[in-house]
Design a protein around this motif. Structure first.
Motif, PDB file in Angstrom:
ATOM      1  N   VAL A  19      50.005  51.670  22.929  1.00 48.12           N
ATOM      2  CA  VAL A  19      48.785  51.412  22.162  1.00 48.12           C
ATOM      3  C   VAL A  19      48.185  53.011  21.771  1.00 48.12           C
ATOM      4  CG1 VAL A  19      46.309  49.904  22.218  1.00 48.12           C
ATOM      5  CG2 VAL A  19      48.612  49.120  22.604  1.00 48.12           C
ATOM      6  N   ASP A  38      46.066  60.994  29.926  1.00 46.06           N
ATOM      7  CA  ASP A  38      47.216  60.312  30.415  1.00 46.06           C
ATOM      8  C   ASP A  38      47.729  60.322  32.128  1.00 46.06           C
ATOM      9  OD1 ASP A  38      49.166  57.369  29.231  1.00 46.06           O
ATOM     10  OD2 ASP A  38      50.306  59.093  30.666  1.00 46.06           O
ATOM     11  N   GLU A  39      47.216  59.525  32.793  1.00 49.47           N
ATOM     12  CA  GLU A  39      47.436  59.220  34.454  1.00 49.47           C
ATOM     13  C   GLU A  39      49.259  59.909  34.543  1.00 49.47           C
ATOM     14  OE1 GLU A  39      47.563  55.327  35.198  1.00 49.47           O
ATOM     15  OE2 GLU A  39      47.369  55.777  37.627  1.00 49.47           O
ATOM     16  N   ARG A  45      53.993  50.960  33.136  1.00 49.37           N
ATOM     17  CA  ARG A  45      53.915  50.925  31.546  1.00 49.37           C
ATOM     18  C   ARG A  45      55.000  49.935  30.344  1.00 49.37           C
ATOM     19  NH1 ARG A  45      52.975  57.086  30.633  1.00 49.37           N
ATOM     20  NH2 ARG A  45      55.103  57.147  32.381  1.00 49.37           N
ATOM     21  N   SER A  47      55.081  49.761  28.243  1.00 54.55           N
ATOM     22  CA  SER A  47      55.658  50.427  26.907  1.00 54.55           C
ATOM     23  C   SER A  47      57.016  51.028  26.801  1.00 54.55           C
ATOM     24  CB  SER A  47      54.565  51.364  26.594  1.00 54.55           C
ATOM     25  OG  SER A  47      53.911  51.007  26.081  1.00 54.55           O
ATOM     26  N   LEU A  53      60.482  43.413  19.807  1.00 53.33           N
ATOM     27  CA  LEU A  53      60.170  42.584  19.148  1.00 53.33           C
ATOM     28  C   LEU A  53      58.940  43.113  17.866  1.00 53.33           C
ATOM     29  CD1 LEU A  53      60.550  39.214  20.676  1.00 53.33           C
ATOM     30  CD2 LEU A  53      62.495  40.424  18.733  1.00 53.33           C
ATOM     31  N   VAL A 187      42.033  59.192  33.951  1.00 52.39           N
ATOM     32  CA  VAL A 187      40.261  59.196  34.304  1.00 52.39           C
ATOM     33  C   VAL A 187      39.735  58.521  35.329  1.00 52.39           C
ATOM     34  CG1 VAL A 187      38.651  58.151  32.421  1.00 52.39           C
ATOM     35  CG2 VAL A 187      40.670  59.959  31.326  1.00 52.39           C
ATOM     36  N   ASP A 218      44.441  50.034  33.140  1.00 51.06           N
ATOM     37  CA  ASP A 218      43.461  50.367  34.060  1.00 51.06           C
ATOM     38  C   ASP A 218      42.129  49.821  32.786  1.00 51.06           C
ATOM     39  OD1 ASP A 218      42.460  51.422  36.184  1.00 51.06           O
ATOM     40  OD2 ASP A 218      42.202  52.698  35.261  1.00 51.06           O
ATOM     41  N   HIS A 336      48.670  42.442  23.604  1.00 58.32           N
ATOM     42  CA  HIS A 336      49.585  42.093  24.889  1.00 58.32           C
ATOM     43  C   HIS A 336      51.065  42.285  24.179  1.00 58.32           C
ATOM     44  CE1 HIS A 336      52.728  38.325  23.944  1.00 58.32           C
ATOM     45  NE2 HIS A 336      51.216  38.218  23.490  1.00 58.32           N
ATOM     46  N   GLY A 338      51.993  45.245  21.478  1.00 60.71           N
ATOM     47  CA  GLY A 338      52.271  47.080  21.533  1.00 60.71           C
ATOM     48  C   GLY A 338      53.024  47.080  20.239  1.00 60.71           C
ATOM     49  N   THR A 340      54.962  44.990  18.285  1.00 61.98           N
ATOM     50  CA  THR A 340      54.728  44.278  16.639  1.00 61.98           C
ATOM     51  C   THR A 340      53.065  44.892  16.099  1.00 61.98           C
ATOM     52  OG1 THR A 340      55.155  42.666  17.200  1.00 61.98           O
ATOM     53  CG2 THR A 340      54.079  42.498  15.436  1.00 61.98           C
TER      54      THR A 340
HETATM   55  C1  FAD Z   1      58.699  42.536  29.506  1.00 61.93           C
HETATM   56  C2  FAD Z   1      58.136  42.616  28.288  1.00 61.93           C
HETATM   57  C3  FAD Z   1      58.310  42.548  26.981  1.00 61.93           C
HETATM   58  C4  FAD Z   1      57.389  42.750  25.873  1.00 61.93           C
HETATM   59  N1  FAD Z   1      57.725  42.926  24.229  1.00 61.93           N
HETATM   60  C5  FAD Z   1      57.189  42.743  23.106  1.00 61.93           C
HETATM   61  C6  FAD Z   1      57.638  42.575  22.227  1.00 61.93           C
HETATM   62  O1  FAD Z   1      59.269  42.270  22.146  1.00 61.93           O
HETATM   63  N2  FAD Z   1      57.273  43.126  21.019  1.00 61.93           N
HETATM   64  C7  FAD Z   1      55.676  43.447  21.365  1.00 61.93           C
HETATM   65  O2  FAD Z   1      55.464  44.055  20.355  1.00 61.93           O
HETATM   66  N3  FAD Z   1      55.224  43.885  22.212  1.00 61.93           N
HETATM   67  C8  FAD Z   1      56.162  43.377  23.636  1.00 61.93           C
HETATM   68  N4  FAD Z   1      55.891  43.054  24.764  1.00 61.93           N
HETATM   69  C9  FAD Z   1      53.887  44.258  25.219  1.00 61.93           C
HETATM   70  C10 FAD Z   1      54.042  45.632  24.686  1.00 61.93           C
HETATM   71  O3  FAD Z   1      54.970  46.363  25.556  1.00 61.93           O
HETATM   72  C11 FAD Z   1      52.572  46.097  25.234  1.00 61.93           C
HETATM   73  O4  FAD Z   1      51.453  45.235  24.225  1.00 61.93           O
HETATM   74  C12 FAD Z   1      52.495  47.373  24.846  1.00 61.93           C
HETATM   75  O5  FAD Z   1      53.388  48.413  26.091  1.00 61.93           O
HETATM   76  C13 FAD Z   1      51.271  47.957  25.073  1.00 61.93           C
HETATM   77  O6  FAD Z   1      50.582  49.221  26.102  1.00 61.93           O
HETATM   78  P1  FAD Z   1      49.756  49.531  25.825  1.00 61.93           P
HETATM   79  O7  FAD Z   1      49.235  50.886  25.631  1.00 61.93           O
HETATM   80  O8  FAD Z   1      48.374  49.130  25.844  1.00 61.93           O
HETATM   81  O9  FAD Z   1      50.373  50.168  27.799  1.00 61.93           O
HETATM   82  P2  FAD Z   1      51.037  51.334  28.382  1.00 61.93           P
HETATM   83  O10 FAD Z   1      51.782  51.103  28.674  1.00 61.93           O
HETATM   84  O11 FAD Z   1      50.342  50.156  29.876  1.00 61.93           O
HETATM   85  O12 FAD Z   1      50.000  52.173  28.744  1.00 61.93           O
HETATM   86  C14 FAD Z   1      48.707  52.490  29.429  1.00 61.93           C
HETATM   87  C15 FAD Z   1      48.868  54.099  29.952  1.00 61.93           C
HETATM   88  O13 FAD Z   1      47.756  54.567  29.876  1.00 61.93           O
HETATM   89  C16 FAD Z   1      48.038  54.823  30.950  1.00 61.93           C
HETATM   90  N5  FAD Z   1      46.938  54.712  31.864  1.00 61.93           N
HETATM   91  C17 FAD Z   1      46.852  54.304  32.429  1.00 61.93           C
HETATM   92  N6  FAD Z   1      45.536  54.438  32.641  1.00 61.93           N
HETATM   93  C18 FAD Z   1      44.992  55.177  32.300  1.00 61.93           C
HETATM   94  C19 FAD Z   1      43.331  56.775  33.404  1.00 61.93           C
HETATM   95  N7  FAD Z   1      42.249  56.138  34.476  1.00 61.93           N
HETATM   96  N8  FAD Z   1      43.206  56.922  32.768  1.00 61.93           N
HETATM   97  C20 FAD Z   1      44.743  58.082  32.151  1.00 61.93           C
HETATM   98  N9  FAD Z   1      45.513  57.432  31.577  1.00 61.93           N
HETATM   99  C21 FAD Z   1      45.400  56.097  31.714  1.00 61.93           C
HETATM  100  C22 FAD Z   1      49.369  55.261  31.453  1.00 61.93           C
HETATM  101  O14 FAD Z   1      49.897  56.800  31.800  1.00 61.93           O
HETATM  102  C23 FAD Z   1      50.287  54.410  30.798  1.00 61.93           C
HETATM  103  O15 FAD Z   1      50.600  55.306  29.584  1.00 61.93           O
HETATM  104  C24 FAD Z   1      56.053  43.370  25.877  1.00 61.93           C
HETATM  105  C25 FAD Z   1      55.944  43.670  27.594  1.00 61.93           C
HETATM  106  C26 FAD Z   1      56.894  43.165  28.508  1.00 61.93           C
HETATM  107  C27 FAD Z   1      56.279  43.885  29.803  1.00 61.93           C
END
Ligand code: FAD
Length: 376
Positions: A19, A38-39, A45, A47, A53, A187, A218, A336, A338, A340
């Motif tokens: 995201v 980034d942490e 994660r 991601s 998908l 952060v 977080d 949820h 991220g 797509t």
């Molecule tokens: C089993 C599974 C299957 C999935 N399948 C799909 C799919 O098929 N299609 C789809 O679209 N989505 C899918 N998803 C969802 C998708 O993976 C997530 O929506 C996406 O990865 C979320 O990304 P994010 O960046 O919000 O979170 P994260 O991946 O958690 O990234 C957050 C980042 O923030 C950093 N961070 C956290 N706290 C702090 C802080 N205090 N200070 C600095 N940095 C911080 C972390 O280091 C991390 O790098 C799936 C998820 C799962 C678990």
């Protein structure tokens, strides 16, 4: 460890997952000076553990705006992946052959048909094609289905990619676009200072004009520091990967897909277990049993990896995109799906953040929808 003090950015994006990286990439294409804080590798994660998908069918029952947002992102994906490839040389292997969701009983068929009908009957919902197919129609496309498959829902808008390559392409793209990626910058605190924001991190402080909270799990802790709310919770999902095999499956099939590298990914669990990524054999065998009923040939393949990762879920499963009213310039983005939604985060959300505010079309995604008083 780098000491970062008094850095000066137009926008600080907290979180370098799918995201945050997609938003940062989009901001950079709009001329913003961006830092990602980034942490680091210890973070939980999704991601790096998702199913990859780019999926439209079934999304948006209860929030028609989400159906439209999802379709728009899937429609943006072809151009988005081409832009990433042109900029970085990385092919994220996006394909859009349409997707099936196989169903194993008449009751499942009826439930799915009702679900899709209700979704498409919502007022102001975006229109798109989908079909409930019987066994014979599914077998025409996939002759190797198991005897238990009664039918499937199908949508021509569904697709998939290689989501690890997507994350790599985004990180390469942000680096080529001049975004400062600051690892080990967890952060701890965000404060409003001198018309901007000051982030207190594990490696010093960072200042910026705007801040975007895209920190996955977080976000729940960080959002209230700037007058926002991100009531997310973890939901565990298991994934099984088989050995590589000759291409046999050209469609993503709900929770089974063959990757560009030949392995088959199988994933289909939704578990409320807190921040726990332990792999449970009972869960993987249930997933594998259903997958083999759908495609018996999977039973002959060796499993090479299993893992569990944690979805970032809001109470209704729909995203939150919001700008703070008490501290304008602070935004939260969490969802949820991220993978797509990556195309929209880069191409449709980031430009508004760059311009300084979210238009009315984002009102439906405000966390204010969770602030209704409980019925007496
Ligand atoms: C089993 C599974 C299957 C999935 N399948 C799909 C799919 O098929 N299609 C789809 O679209 N989505 C899918 N998803 C969802 C998708 O993976 C997530 O929506 C996406 O990865 C979320 O990304 P994010 O960046 O919000 O979170 P994260 O991946 O958690 O990234 C957050 C980042 O923030 C950093 N961070 C956290 N706290 C702090 C802080 N205090 N200070 C600095 N940095 C911080 C972390 O280091 C991390 O790098 C799936 C998820 C799962 C678990």
């Amino acid at each position: 460890m780098t000491q970062t003090t008094r850095s000066d950015y137009d926008v600080a994006v907290i979180g370098g997952g799918l995201v945050g990286s997609a938003i940062a990439w989009g901001l950079a294409q709009h001329g913003q000076k961006v830092a990602i804080l980034d942490e680091g590798d210890i973070a939980v994660r999704p991601s790096r553990g998702n199913f990859a998908l780019v999926w439209v069918q079934g999304k948006g029952l209860g929030l028609p705006e989400y159906a439209g947002w999802t379709k728009r992102s899937a429609d943006n994906w072809t151009g988005f992946s081409a832009q990433l490839r042109e900029q970085t040389g990385i092919d994220v292997c996006y394909e859009r052959p349409g997707g099936f969701l196989p169903l194993l009983s008449e009751a499942e068929m009826e439930h799915r048909a009702n679900q899709l009908k209700r979704l498409h009957n919502q007022p102001n919902v975006v229109r798109y094609d989908y079909e409930m197919m019987d066994r014979a129609a599914v077998a025409k496309e996939m002759p190797f289905i198991g005897k238990d498959v009664v039918g499937a829902s199908y949508c021509p808008l569904d697709g998939h990619c290689n989501s690890l390559k997507l994350l790599r392409a985004l990180h390469t793209g942000i680096s080529l676009s001049g975004v400062a990626y600051l690892p080990n910058h967890r952060v701890e605190r965000i404060e409003q200072r001198e018309g901007g924001f000051r982030m207190v991190t594990a490696s010093g402080e960072v200042r910026s004009g705007k801040v975007v909270i895209a920190a996955g799990h977080d976000g729940r802790r960080l959002a209230p520091m700037v007058g926002l709310d991100a009531p997310v919770r973890p939901e565990r999902g298991h994934i099984i990967v088989t050995e590589k095999t000759a291409p046999f499956l050209k469609f993503p099939v709900g929770f089974i897909r063959q990757t560009d590298e030949g392995g088959v990914m199988i994933g289909d669990s939704f578990e409320d277990v807190g921040l726990d990524t332990t792999v449970r054999n009972g869960v993987t065998s249930t997933i594998a049993d259903r997958a083999i009923r759908i495609f018996p040939l999977l039973g002959k393949l060796n499993v090479v990896r299993t893992w569990a990762a944690l979805r970032v879920l809001t109470p209704d499963g729909f995203p939150i995109y919001e700008q703070s009213t008490s501290m304008p310039g602070a935004f939260v983005a969490t969802c949820h799906s991220g993978v797509t939604l990556a195309a929209n985060h880069a191409l449709a959300l980031a430009p508004h953040i760059a311009a300084g505010g979210l238009p009315d079309e984002f009102t439906a995604f405000s966390a204010r929808r969770f602030h209704v008083p409980a019925a007496a």
